[in-house]
Design a protein around this motif. Sequence first.
Motif, PDB file in Angstrom:
ATOM      1  N   ALA A   9    -112.711 -57.838   9.247  1.00  0.00           N
ATOM      2  CA  ALA A   9    -113.097 -57.098   8.043  1.00  0.00           C
ATOM      3  C   ALA A   9    -114.129 -56.029   8.384  1.00  0.00           C
ATOM      4  N   VAL A  21    -117.238 -84.259  12.403  1.00  0.00           N
ATOM      5  CA  VAL A  21    -117.563 -83.411  11.244  1.00  0.00           C
ATOM      6  C   VAL A  21    -117.931 -82.019  11.728  1.00  0.00           C
ATOM      7  N   LYS A  22    -118.754 -81.999  12.780  1.00  0.00           N
ATOM      8  CA  LYS A  22    -119.210 -80.702  13.282  1.00  0.00           C
ATOM      9  C   LYS A  22    -118.060 -79.915  13.897  1.00  0.00           C
ATOM     10  N   SER A  32    -113.551 -68.167  10.232  1.00  0.00           N
ATOM     11  CA  SER A  32    -114.296 -67.300   9.317  1.00  0.00           C
ATOM     12  C   SER A  32    -114.892 -66.106  10.048  1.00  0.00           C
ATOM     13  N   PHE A  33    -115.451 -66.367  11.214  1.00  0.00           N
ATOM     14  CA  PHE A  33    -116.082 -65.264  11.944  1.00  0.00           C
ATOM     15  C   PHE A  33    -115.051 -64.271  12.460  1.00  0.00           C
ATOM     16  N   GLN A  35    -114.979 -80.131  13.036  1.00  0.00           N
ATOM     17  CA  GLN A  35    -114.178 -79.640  11.914  1.00  0.00           C
ATOM     18  C   GLN A  35    -114.758 -78.325  11.388  1.00  0.00           C
ATOM     19  N   LEU A  36    -116.077 -78.319  11.248  1.00  0.00           N
ATOM     20  CA  LEU A  36    -116.758 -77.113  10.776  1.00  0.00           C
ATOM     21  C   LEU A  36    -116.605 -75.992  11.790  1.00  0.00           C
ATOM     22  N   GLY A  58    -113.445 -74.141  11.340  1.00  0.00           N
ATOM     23  CA  GLY A  58    -113.527 -73.258  10.164  1.00  0.00           C
ATOM     24  C   GLY A  58    -114.427 -72.060  10.435  1.00  0.00           C
ATOM     25  N   THR A  59    -115.535 -72.326  11.147  1.00  0.00           N
ATOM     26  CA  THR A  59    -116.479 -71.255  11.435  1.00  0.00           C
ATOM     27  C   THR A  59    -115.845 -70.196  12.305  1.00  0.00           C
ATOM     28  N   VAL A  91    -112.213 -63.589  10.870  1.00  0.00           N
ATOM     29  CA  VAL A  91    -111.872 -62.795   9.679  1.00  0.00           C
ATOM     30  C   VAL A  91    -112.978 -61.787   9.401  1.00  0.00           C
TER      31      VAL A  91
END
Lengths: 419, 319
Positions: free
Chosen positions: A73, A55-56, A66-67, A58-59, A62-63, A69
């Motif tokens: 930005a 689970v971690k 996200s970071f 997987q996160l 994604g993390t 991106v």
Amino acid sequence: MSDGREEREEQEQRRKWEKEKKDRDDDLDRYWERDGERERRDSRAAEVEALDAEVKAQLGQGTRRSFLVAAAAAAGGYGFYRWIDRSPGDQLIPKPLRKTLEFNAKMSRGVFDERGLAPTYPVARSMELRTNGNYGLKMDLVPESYRLQMVGVANAKDLPHYVDDVTAWEYQYVTKKEAGPVEHDTKVAPKALVVVGDGSQAKVDPNGDAGMGEGPMMQGGTASTMVGGNGEKKSDVKMPPAFAAAFAALKKSQGNKRPRGQEEAGMSDNTLDAGTPGLLLTMDDMTSLPHHELVTEFKCIEGWSQVVHWGGYRLADLIAKYPPERKPDGSLPKYVYMETPDGDYYCGFSLQACMHPQSLLVTEMAGRPLAQWHGAPIRLHMPIKYGYKQIKRIGLIAYTDMRPDDYWTKLGYDWYAGL
Amino acid sequence: MPEKPTDRREPIEELQPAAGTTQERVEAAPEISVAPRVEARDQAAEEPAAVAVSAPSTDQTLPVAANAVVTPVEAREPAVATVRLEKKHPLAIRWMHWVNFPVLFTMIWSGLLIYWNDSDNAYQHPHAVYRVGVGSLTVVRLFPPWFWKLINAPYRVTEGLGYHFFFMWIFAINGILYVSYLLISGEWRVLVPERRSFLDAIQVTLVDLHLRKGLPPQKKYNGAQKIAYTSVVLMGLGSLVTGLSIYKPTQVHWITSLLGGYEMARWEHFWLTMGFCAFFVVHVVQVILAGWNNFRSMVSGYEIVPAAKAPLEEERRVG
């Protein structure tokens, strides 16, 4: 408010939980040890741990995305800021900001159409207006020498005050009798301050002409048109003989006049060429218009405002009396340009703003005749604009179809300045 | 105000997953928890030894071999992760939150460049508006000269005005989009305070100040957070309205008059900004205290929560 009893209870509760948990664990241990299942329990735990880890993980993926991106930005945002900040200047502010000011002006005109009326107040609420900057007012004007130049008036030739060259009119000045309350401006850095750098050593006299230009009058010189002065006697700047001769020749060719545009923003692009025909109105032409009084709030872009009692004549009435000449296609010119007699201060307006019923040619303030330091004999009040558009000592009103130059616009402020 | 890890006080018994409960919860939010569950089964199939394992509460006297042979894979309770991912912040909200941060910063910075202009005049009464005081009594004028020097504000008014009137559009558009999103998505339900929130907020604040113990139950946000986040949105609206009334005091003079006049509107605009600064300080401190899991959720959207925790979707749907 910390309740000791409550705290104790909570601690007891926690101790109870912990004991129960330990008992349970001990029981299980006993079973498993006897049956040889201890290992399996461990493998079960490992399985759960592996699932949690998954689970971690997987996160984690994604993390990271996200970071990345977010970083892109942030870099983009910073780049955007740098692009604005490093853009070439357009009248002292970066071009994107200048464009935005113009866009905002267009929006304001579209939405509000400049037709709103400023609230008015009882006279009792009014007060003395501060003086704030004396551009174009360094000397006192001799009242008898005052004429209002008007250029671009329809059928001017047929009017009694028509002259072939309004620029030939000589305004007479005298040294100031009274300096006025305070003359100080913070809208631009005084040049002295800029030279010194951090400003800690440069003591700016708060009652002095800080922020003023460096023209001859600023350095103790007098205007060439001053009664009894030629404007050169106090200059101790030594010039090479050849340069001095050339300078003298230039001055002579300009009729020995004091150069125009002696303040920070320099000379106006709209200064009239010699030989411009127009009207030379006297104060009597003005005072024959209907008189109006107005108590409105004067607003300075510096951040202060005052309720002021004004008296004078509607600009709209003057324009009605001396309407602009129509263009060949029958339309009216879009703009009005005004400047002080010495050309040091100048403002541009849309014709519509000048037609606003509260745009006032002011001859009295607080019930008294206008003081020299407030721009006698005529200044402008325009409650739909900031103070820097409300020019003092109007020497020229010209109709034009090109957007006129404006003193503070040249120094980075908005041309529109609409409130 | 405080961003609490939403449930750090719930006791978690790691080795005894309440399988039944978890299963129910999982079904309540299938798209979030499907992955771990499926993987649990795969893993079980690959490791025959693990098949024999049953939850501690089941009969433990059965012989291992028999159990392994007889029990089909489905019949056995699969191992379930004790944690799961909770989608905490929608993408739109994360974007608008982070866009707002530098934009609001730029608005405050450029605003200061503008305010400086009234601090240095010769009238010996600078900042009639930007001060703390009543009537003729002034406690302090804002700001002292060393402050202006520190932020390099003097004589940068045009820059301030230029940036202020550029970024106001981004601030306004971002704010309007944010509120529209809250309304359309139903996210407003987790944000807008209820009657209970006000009492909760007092309790939360006391707990944060270590004056008492026992946080009230909460879902996405506690009472104090709900009040703070809703207020800051209203403050943004206030800044837009007071800003417009200062920007066009003649054309929208009715707004300016409603706000108490031009100077009053400036005063309000200024103190709303001070409010943003105060919010910012408390917000950042609370985010630091709440920790990485919470902060990360404002970037990635997901937070790691105990598997047994009720999903946020319900709160979004019904409030």
